[in-house]
Design an enzyme around this catalytic site. Structure first.
Site, short mmCIF file in Angstrom:
data_model
loop_
_atom_site.label_atom_id
_atom_site.label_comp_id
_atom_site.label_asym_id
_atom_site.label_seq_id
_atom_site.Cartn_x
_atom_site.Cartn_y
_atom_site.Cartn_z
N ARG A 104 0.84 -1.20 0.00
CA ARG A 104 0.00 0.00 0.00
C ARG A 104 0.87 1.23 0.00
O ARG A 104 1.75 1.38 0.86
CB ARG A 104 -0.87 0.04 1.27
CG ARG A 104 -1.90 -1.01 1.32
CD ARG A 104 -2.99 -0.67 2.31
NE ARG A 104 -2.56 -0.12 3.58
CZ ARG A 104 -3.40 0.25 4.53
NH1 ARG A 104 -4.71 0.13 4.33
NH2 ARG A 104 -2.98 0.72 5.68
N THR A 108 -1.31 7.41 -0.42
CA THR A 108 -2.62 7.25 -1.08
C THR A 108 -3.39 6.04 -0.57
O THR A 108 -4.59 5.93 -0.80
CB THR A 108 -2.44 7.07 -2.59
OG1 THR A 108 -1.74 5.83 -2.81
CG2 THR A 108 -1.63 8.20 -3.20
N ASP A 200 0.46 -3.56 12.03
CA ASP A 200 0.94 -3.89 10.69
C ASP A 200 1.32 -5.37 10.64
O ASP A 200 2.31 -5.79 11.25
CB ASP A 200 2.15 -3.01 10.34
CG ASP A 200 2.54 -3.19 8.88
OD1 ASP A 200 2.81 -4.34 8.46
OD2 ASP A 200 2.56 -2.19 8.14
N ASP A 203 4.90 -6.28 9.24
CA ASP A 203 5.98 -5.94 10.17
C ASP A 203 6.00 -6.88 11.36
O ASP A 203 7.08 -7.25 11.85
CB ASP A 203 5.81 -4.50 10.67
CG ASP A 203 6.26 -3.48 9.63
OD1 ASP A 203 7.03 -3.85 8.73
OD2 ASP A 203 5.81 -2.32 9.73
C1 PRP Z 1 -1.10 -5.04 4.25
C2 PRP Z 1 -1.90 -6.32 4.30
C3 PRP Z 1 -2.71 -6.24 3.04
C4 PRP Z 1 -2.99 -4.77 2.93
C5 PRP Z 1 -4.39 -4.52 3.37
O1 PRP Z 1 -0.04 -5.13 3.42
O2 PRP Z 1 -1.10 -7.46 4.38
O3 PRP Z 1 -2.04 -6.72 1.89
O4 PRP Z 1 -2.07 -4.10 3.79
O5 PRP Z 1 -4.72 -3.18 3.19
P1 PRP Z 1 -5.82 -2.72 2.15
O6 PRP Z 1 -7.01 -3.60 2.34
O7 PRP Z 1 -6.07 -1.30 2.55
O8 PRP Z 1 -5.24 -2.82 0.78
P2 PRP Z 1 1.00 -3.91 3.20
O9 PRP Z 1 0.53 -3.07 2.07
O10 PRP Z 1 1.23 -3.24 4.50
O11 PRP Z 1 2.28 -4.63 2.66
P3 PRP Z 1 3.27 -5.67 3.40
O12 PRP Z 1 2.51 -6.96 3.58
O13 PRP Z 1 4.38 -5.80 2.43
O14 PRP Z 1 3.68 -5.07 4.72
N1 URA Z 2 -2.40 -3.50 6.78
C1 URA Z 2 -2.05 -3.97 8.00
O1 URA Z 2 -1.08 -4.72 8.11
N2 URA Z 2 -2.80 -3.62 9.06
C2 URA Z 2 -3.87 -2.83 8.96
O2 URA Z 2 -4.51 -2.54 9.98
C3 URA Z 2 -4.22 -2.33 7.69
C4 URA Z 2 -3.48 -2.69 6.62
#
Ligand code: PRP
Ligand code: URA
Length: 209
Positions: A104, A108, A200, A203
């Site tokens: 994400r 945005t 997160d 993380d």
């Molecule tokens: C997180 C999660 C989803 C997304 C959900 O990933 O694992 O993929 O956010 O958010 P959304 O419904 O608003 O799209 P992130 O983008 O943080 O990436 P990562 O897994 O690499 O940390």
């Molecule tokens: N992605 C995450 O990992 N946690 C949230 O709460 C939203 C998006």
């Protein structure tokens, strides 16, 4: 509209309570993500078709049932979805695994694609898209759209924690896709994080913060 299933099994809910705790460390968090994914997989595969076969036991012939119909694929959304894959392939060893890399954009909140590798015959498989979090739904909508563009017709979404905004987004874009959640949380905050959520997920699985 395809159903949204909230899995209220006591084991799932118990593990989810530990997962949400801010003091749960990386090792335990990662293990719990896997355990919950396994339990959710058990529920999400409940209606897979089976067929009868005869099996010769040491004593007699047993009439048994085995999986029939479409082959399966598991598609984690990177990174956090990776935490759900191992237990699922332990339960469904014949499933193939595809990967969709999305993150994400911090400003945005829109998903940005950076990687995709799918099994060659993905269009003929029933696909389980896995990602612990369904927040705005942007990542899920993009991942499912991507799979449909590759010809997939039977897609199920599995998230550990969702919220109304994310569910509405998936339903609006992909009304044919069933969603399995362990919890439907209250809302998103101003950073598009799920409240109360678990923070997160990526993380916390990989210890990057
Ligand atoms: C997180 C999660 C989803 C997304 C959900 O990933 O694992 O993929 O956010 O958010 P959304 O419904 O608003 O799209 P992130 O983008 O943080 O990436 P990562 O897994 O690499 O940390
Ligand atoms: N992605 C995450 O990992 N946690 C949230 O709460 C939203 C998006």
């Amino acid at each position: 509209m395809a159903e949204v299933h909230i899995l209220e099994h006591p084991l799932i809910q118990h593990k989810l309570a530990i997962l949400r705790n801010k003091d749960t460390g990386v090792k335990e968090f990662r293990e719990l993500i896997g355990e919950i994914a396994g339990l959710m997989c058990y529920e999400a595969t409940r209606n897979l078709p089976t067929q009868e076969i005869q099996v010769q036991t040491p004593v007699d012939t047993a009439t048994c049932r085995v999986l029939a119909g479409k082959k399966l694929a598991i598609v984690p959304v990177l990174r956090a979805g990776l935490g759900m894959v191992d237990t699922m392939i332990q339960l469904i060893p014949s499933a193939k695994v595809g990967h969709i890399g999305l993150y994400r954009d911090p400003e945005t909140h829109q998903p940005v694609e950076y990687y995709c590798k799918l099994p060659e015959d993905i269009e003929s498989r029933q696909v389980f898209v896995v990602d612990p979090m369904l927040a705005t739904g942007g990542s899920a909508v993009a991942a499912i759209g991507f799979l449909k563009a590759h010809g997939c017709k039977h897609i199920v979404m599995m998230n550990i924690i969702g919220c109304p905004e994310g569910v509405r987004a998936v339903q609006a874009a992909h009304p044919d896709v069933e969603i399995y959640l362990a919890a439907m949380d209250e809302k998103l905050n101003e950073h598009a994080y799920i409240v109360p959520g678990l923070g997160d997920a990526g993380d916390r699985i990989f210890g990057t913060k």
